[in-house]
Design a protein around this motif. Structure first.
Motif, PDB file in Angstrom:
ATOM      1  N   ARG A  83       7.140   9.398  -3.390  1.00 37.78           N
ATOM      2  CA  ARG A  83       6.081   9.154  -2.714  1.00 37.78           C
ATOM      3  C   ARG A  83       5.047   9.870  -3.154  1.00 37.78           C
ATOM      4  NH1 ARG A  83       7.934   5.673   1.494  1.00 37.78           N
ATOM      5  NH2 ARG A  83       9.985   5.542   1.485  1.00 37.78           N
ATOM      6  N   PRO A  84       4.282   9.724  -4.245  1.00 40.61           N
ATOM      7  CA  PRO A  84       3.183  10.442  -4.511  1.00 40.61           C
ATOM      8  C   PRO A  84       1.860  10.504  -3.639  1.00 40.61           C
ATOM      9  CG  PRO A  84       3.343   8.506  -5.948  1.00 40.61           C
ATOM     10  CD  PRO A  84       4.195   8.386  -4.982  1.00 40.61           C
ATOM     11  N   THR A  85       1.239  11.520  -4.006  1.00 41.83           N
ATOM     12  CA  THR A  85      -0.079  11.371  -3.238  1.00 41.83           C
ATOM     13  C   THR A  85      -0.933  10.628  -4.410  1.00 41.83           C
ATOM     14  OG1 THR A  85       0.142  13.303  -1.811  1.00 41.83           O
ATOM     15  CG2 THR A  85      -2.154  12.766  -2.412  1.00 41.83           C
ATOM     16  N   ILE A  86      -1.687   9.893  -4.251  1.00 43.19           N
ATOM     17  CA  ILE A  86      -2.492   8.980  -4.997  1.00 43.19           C
ATOM     18  C   ILE A  86      -3.806   9.196  -5.097  1.00 43.19           C
ATOM     19  CG2 ILE A  86      -0.691   7.273  -5.545  1.00 43.19           C
ATOM     20  CD1 ILE A  86      -2.203   5.205  -4.208  1.00 43.19           C
ATOM     21  N   MET A  87      -4.528  10.002  -3.943  1.00 41.79           N
ATOM     22  CA  MET A  87      -5.773   9.864  -3.710  1.00 41.79           C
ATOM     23  C   MET A  87      -6.365  10.989  -4.789  1.00 41.79           C
ATOM     24  SD  MET A  87      -5.303   8.424  -0.858  1.00 41.79           S
ATOM     25  CE  MET A  87      -6.833   8.154  -0.569  1.00 41.79           C
ATOM     26  N   GLY A  88      -7.909  10.424  -4.855  1.00 40.18           N
ATOM     27  CA  GLY A  88      -8.470  11.121  -5.754  1.00 40.18           C
ATOM     28  C   GLY A  88      -8.936  12.418  -5.042  1.00 40.18           C
ATOM     29  N   TYR A 141      -1.025   4.488   2.112  1.00 43.68           N
ATOM     30  CA  TYR A 141      -0.468   4.366   3.431  1.00 43.68           C
ATOM     31  C   TYR A 141       0.828   3.628   3.366  1.00 43.68           C
ATOM     32  CZ  TYR A 141       0.408   1.937   7.990  1.00 43.68           C
ATOM     33  OH  TYR A 141       1.257   1.513   8.924  1.00 43.68           O
ATOM     34  N   LEU A 142       1.013   2.576   2.431  1.00 45.07           N
ATOM     35  CA  LEU A 142       2.251   1.949   2.140  1.00 45.07           C
ATOM     36  C   LEU A 142       3.349   2.852   1.444  1.00 45.07           C
ATOM     37  CD1 LEU A 142       1.311  -1.570   1.060  1.00 45.07           C
ATOM     38  CD2 LEU A 142       1.804  -0.823   3.413  1.00 45.07           C
ATOM     39  N   ILE A 143       2.951   3.617   0.399  1.00 45.90           N
ATOM     40  CA  ILE A 143       3.745   4.640  -0.209  1.00 45.90           C
ATOM     41  C   ILE A 143       4.190   5.827   0.820  1.00 45.90           C
ATOM     42  CG2 ILE A 143       3.683   6.485  -1.798  1.00 45.90           C
ATOM     43  CD1 ILE A 143       1.878   5.005  -3.633  1.00 45.90           C
ATOM     44  N   ARG A 144       3.684   5.909   2.034  1.00 42.90           N
ATOM     45  CA  ARG A 144       3.989   6.942   2.884  1.00 42.90           C
ATOM     46  C   ARG A 144       4.985   6.317   3.996  1.00 42.90           C
ATOM     47  NH1 ARG A 144      -1.154  11.090   4.720  1.00 42.90           N
ATOM     48  NH2 ARG A 144      -1.378  11.897   2.862  1.00 42.90           N
ATOM     49  N   SER A 147      10.035   1.522   3.915  1.00 43.19           N
ATOM     50  CA  SER A 147      11.404   2.219   3.356  1.00 43.19           C
ATOM     51  C   SER A 147      11.299   2.207   1.920  1.00 43.19           C
ATOM     52  CB  SER A 147      12.221   1.315   3.953  1.00 43.19           C
ATOM     53  OG  SER A 147      12.177  -0.086   3.467  1.00 43.19           O
ATOM     54  N   ASP A 148      12.408   3.001   1.462  1.00 43.47           N
ATOM     55  CA  ASP A 148      12.684   3.090   0.077  1.00 43.47           C
ATOM     56  C   ASP A 148      12.887   1.685  -0.669  1.00 43.47           C
ATOM     57  OD1 ASP A 148      12.584   5.723   0.370  1.00 43.47           O
ATOM     58  OD2 ASP A 148      14.772   6.186   0.153  1.00 43.47           O
ATOM     59  N   SER A 149      13.625   1.015   0.061  1.00 38.47           N
ATOM     60  CA  SER A 149      14.114  -0.347  -0.548  1.00 38.47           C
ATOM     61  C   SER A 149      12.435  -1.206  -0.569  1.00 38.47           C
ATOM     62  CB  SER A 149      15.057  -1.179   0.201  1.00 38.47           C
ATOM     63  OG  SER A 149      14.611  -1.306   1.475  1.00 38.47           O
ATOM     64  N   SER A 150      11.867  -1.171   0.125  1.00 41.76           N
ATOM     65  CA  SER A 150      10.557  -1.683   0.374  1.00 41.76           C
ATOM     66  C   SER A 150       9.632  -1.339  -0.565  1.00 41.76           C
ATOM     67  CB  SER A 150      10.024  -1.987   2.060  1.00 41.76           C
ATOM     68  OG  SER A 150      10.841  -2.958   2.614  1.00 41.76           O
ATOM     69  N   LEU A 151       9.491  -0.117  -0.561  1.00 40.37           N
ATOM     70  CA  LEU A 151       8.768   0.658  -1.527  1.00 40.37           C
ATOM     71  C   LEU A 151       8.899   0.054  -2.948  1.00 40.37           C
ATOM     72  CD1 LEU A 151       6.130   2.601  -2.026  1.00 40.37           C
ATOM     73  CD2 LEU A 151       7.892   4.463  -1.985  1.00 40.37           C
ATOM     74  N   PHE A 152       9.942  -0.021  -3.422  1.00 40.52           N
ATOM     75  CA  PHE A 152      10.652  -0.419  -4.508  1.00 40.52           C
ATOM     76  C   PHE A 152      10.233  -1.654  -4.750  1.00 40.52           C
ATOM     77  CE2 PHE A 152      14.088  -1.721  -7.657  1.00 40.52           C
ATOM     78  CZ  PHE A 152      13.339  -1.094  -8.669  1.00 40.52           C
TER      79      PHE A 152
END
Length: 211
Positions: A83-88, A141-144, A147-152
């Motif tokens: 669950r990375p931080t993707i913000m600039g 927001y979604l990455i954070r 759930s793991d299955s839904s993120l995948f």
């Protein structure tokens, strides 16, 4: 409202405290957790493609594509799901609604007979900033929160969307607004079904000879 009006499935808000800080909220009447997460994944995929379309020939469109591809690579890695931080630099996803809101993007998932579409109310002016920023804050927001299955599953859907935009359609193609997300979901479902069948084959006990 007349009976002909489409129904609102869910709604997301990206509330900008300023150009670099925003709070994201999502609301739906769907009580089932899996259904709720599938809906927000659909909403994001539709939003992502719509933002690319609205950017048109703006140089931010290919930059946003590359940004999301990089986020996907940081989320699904050879070492597992992250669950990375993707913000600039300087950007921040706020945990609480700011007291003062500079501008807000309103994103609605709309049911129209047998199809679903996205309705966007985007900040006026500086489209080259707020359009891609809305997509990036929404994705963070979604990455954070998924759930793991839904993120995948989201990453699989976005992979399908990317494949569509690379091999079939273009970001400024009107047809892509609906076709790219549909292709993304179909790609994700095919992958999951293939993995399920492969697992079932591996799990089947060996046949015992009667001899």
């Amino acid at each position: 409202m007349s009976e002909e009006n489409p129904s609102e499935v869910s709604i997301a808000w990206v509330c900008f405290a300023n150009r670099f800080q925003a709070f994201v909220d999502y609301q739906t009447s769907e009580e089932d957790v899996i259904g709720r997460e599938r809906d927000v994944i659909q909403l994001f995929s539709l939003t992502f493609v719509k933002v690319l379309f609205l950017l048109g020939e703006n140089k931010q469109a290919p930059m946003l594509l590359q940004y999301v591809q990089a986020a996907m690579g940081d989320t699904v890695t050879p070492k597992g799901l992250f669950r990375p931080t993707i913000m600039g630099q300087g950007q921040m996803l706020l945990d609480i609604l700011p007291e003062k809101i500079e501008t807000t993007a309103v994103i609605k998932l709309i049911q129209e007979e047998e199809t679903r579409t996205v309705e966007l109310v985007m900040p006026l002016g500086e489209e080259g900033h707020f359009y891609p920023a809305t997509a990036i804050f929404f994705l963070q927001y979604l990455i954070r929160t998924l759930s793991d299955s839904s993120l995948f599953f989201l990453m699989l859907v976005l992979g399908g969307v990317m494949e569509y935009l690379e091999k079939i359609g273009k970001t400024n193609d009107l047809k892509a607004l609906s076709a790219a997300p549909v292709y993304g979901f179909s790609t994700a479902m095919r992958y999951i079904e293939g993995e399920r069948k492969r697992y079932e084959t591996i799990s089947e006990p060996p046949e015992i000879s009667s001899n």
